[in-house]
Design an enzyme around this catalytic site. Structure first.
Site, PDB file in Angstrom:
ATOM      1  N   ASP A 186       0.819  -1.205   0.000  1.00 29.73           N
ATOM      2  CA  ASP A 186       0.000   0.000   0.000  1.00 29.73           C
ATOM      3  C   ASP A 186       0.855   1.257   0.000  1.00 29.73           C
ATOM      4  O   ASP A 186       2.075   1.203   0.174  1.00 29.73           O
ATOM      5  CB  ASP A 186      -0.913   0.004   1.231  1.00 29.73           C
ATOM      6  CG  ASP A 186      -1.795  -1.227   1.305  1.00 29.73           C
ATOM      7  OD1 ASP A 186      -2.121  -1.769   0.235  1.00 29.73           O
ATOM      8  OD2 ASP A 186      -2.138  -1.631   2.428  1.00 29.73           O
TER       9      ASP A 186
ATOM     10  N   TYR B 237       5.856  -9.845   6.881  1.00 28.58           N
ATOM     11  CA  TYR B 237       5.927  -8.393   7.040  1.00 28.58           C
ATOM     12  C   TYR B 237       6.496  -8.072   8.415  1.00 28.58           C
ATOM     13  O   TYR B 237       6.285  -8.826   9.381  1.00 28.58           O
ATOM     14  CB  TYR B 237       4.533  -7.770   6.928  1.00 28.58           C
ATOM     15  CG  TYR B 237       4.019  -7.601   5.526  1.00 28.58           C
ATOM     16  CD1 TYR B 237       4.215  -6.406   4.834  1.00 28.58           C
ATOM     17  CD2 TYR B 237       3.317  -8.621   4.898  1.00 28.58           C
ATOM     18  CE1 TYR B 237       3.735  -6.241   3.545  1.00 28.58           C
ATOM     19  CE2 TYR B 237       2.824  -8.462   3.610  1.00 28.58           C
ATOM     20  CZ  TYR B 237       3.040  -7.264   2.941  1.00 28.58           C
ATOM     21  OH  TYR B 237       2.553  -7.104   1.665  1.00 28.58           O
TER      22      TYR B 237
END
Length: 262
Positions: free
Chosen positions: A51, A109
């Site tokens: 994002d 992540y």
């Protein structure tokens, strides 16, 4: 021939990975560099979208082209056309049938926080400052509640369009380091989340929920209810994008012939 490459980027100035009409993306930046290097339009596919404002330590991509250089020489040919915040780390010829997106088995992540009385400019780009964070053992205890196969609909941004919101989180690892600046001690806390896939804003919402659980602002019962009902209001806040970095994509085999499995 299909090429596979590992790229790294500072996502601060980009509107995410995917090309967009009215904003600069990492995909557009990389494809423009390939055009400058080889004089042909090449479309690049990544392991997944990151994002706006999210970083990548090692994003995996593939593309098809017939180029007049050995596959492993791609970084030297292309990096000189890339801005300082984007770099190709390594490259190779892809195995038959490889797809950077569809072949991925696991992704990891990292979400980074730090505690200190004032903001620290050298940390601010890639971490989020907190006045206080619970102890690491409490964080690990709460992080374990989010592991396993669940419906993560409540952790997903409302405008996300996916076929299913069920995901499996294999591990949430919490690491802590102490540091000293101006004779004052601070803490760096990293959450490493490994799963078979992630929804839009999922890891950022997971981090906010772990902090809320550890602080006593939320309960395990409300978390279980969020899994069951998909109601976003049962969870705490979504953390800022700048603390999130894609660190690893695992394919179950060695992509580059250097002993790493992706």
């Amino acid at each position: 021939m299909r090429y596979v490459a590992a790229i790294s980027y500072d996502g601060t100035e980009y509107a995410g990975w995917q090309r967009q009409k009215n904003a600069v993306s990492v995909q557009e930046t990389l494809e423009n560099a390939l055009l400058s290097a080889f004089g042909e339009k090449i479309t690049v596919t990544a392991s997944g979208r990151t994002d706006a404002g999210v970083h990548a330590e090692e994003q995996i991509v593939h593309f098809d082209a017939e180029l007049s250089l050995p596959p492993e020489k791609l970084p030297e040919a292309v990096n000189k056309f890339l801005p300082g915040g984007v770099s190709i780390l390594k490259s190779a010829r892809a195995k038959e049938g490889f797809d950077a997106n569809r072949s991925a088995k696991k992704k990891t992540y990292r979400y980074s926080l730090y505690t200190y009385p004032q903001k620290l400019p050298l940390k601010e780009r890639f971490a989020v400052r907190q006045d206080a964070v619970p102890g690491v053992e409490k964080l690990r205890e709460c992080a374990a509640f989010l592991c396993g196969k669940h419906d993560f609909k409540a952790f997903c941004a409302a405008n996300s369009a996916v076929k299913t919101t069920v995901r499996t989180v294999y591990e949430v690892r919490v690491e802590e380091r102490r540091f000293t600046a101006a004779e004052t001690t601070g803490r760096e806390i990293d959450f490493f989340v490994t799963g078979n896939g992630f929804l839009y804003n999922m890891v950022r919402t997971m981090t906010g929920e772990i902090l809320a659980l550890a602080n006593g602002k939320r309960s395990r019962e409300s978390l279980l209810s969020a899994f069951e009902t998909g109601r976003r209001e049962l969870l705490d806040k979504t953390m800022p994008a700048k603390g999130l970095t894609l660190t690893r994509v695992d394919y179950g085999f060695d992509l580059f012939g250097g002993g790493s499995d992706g």
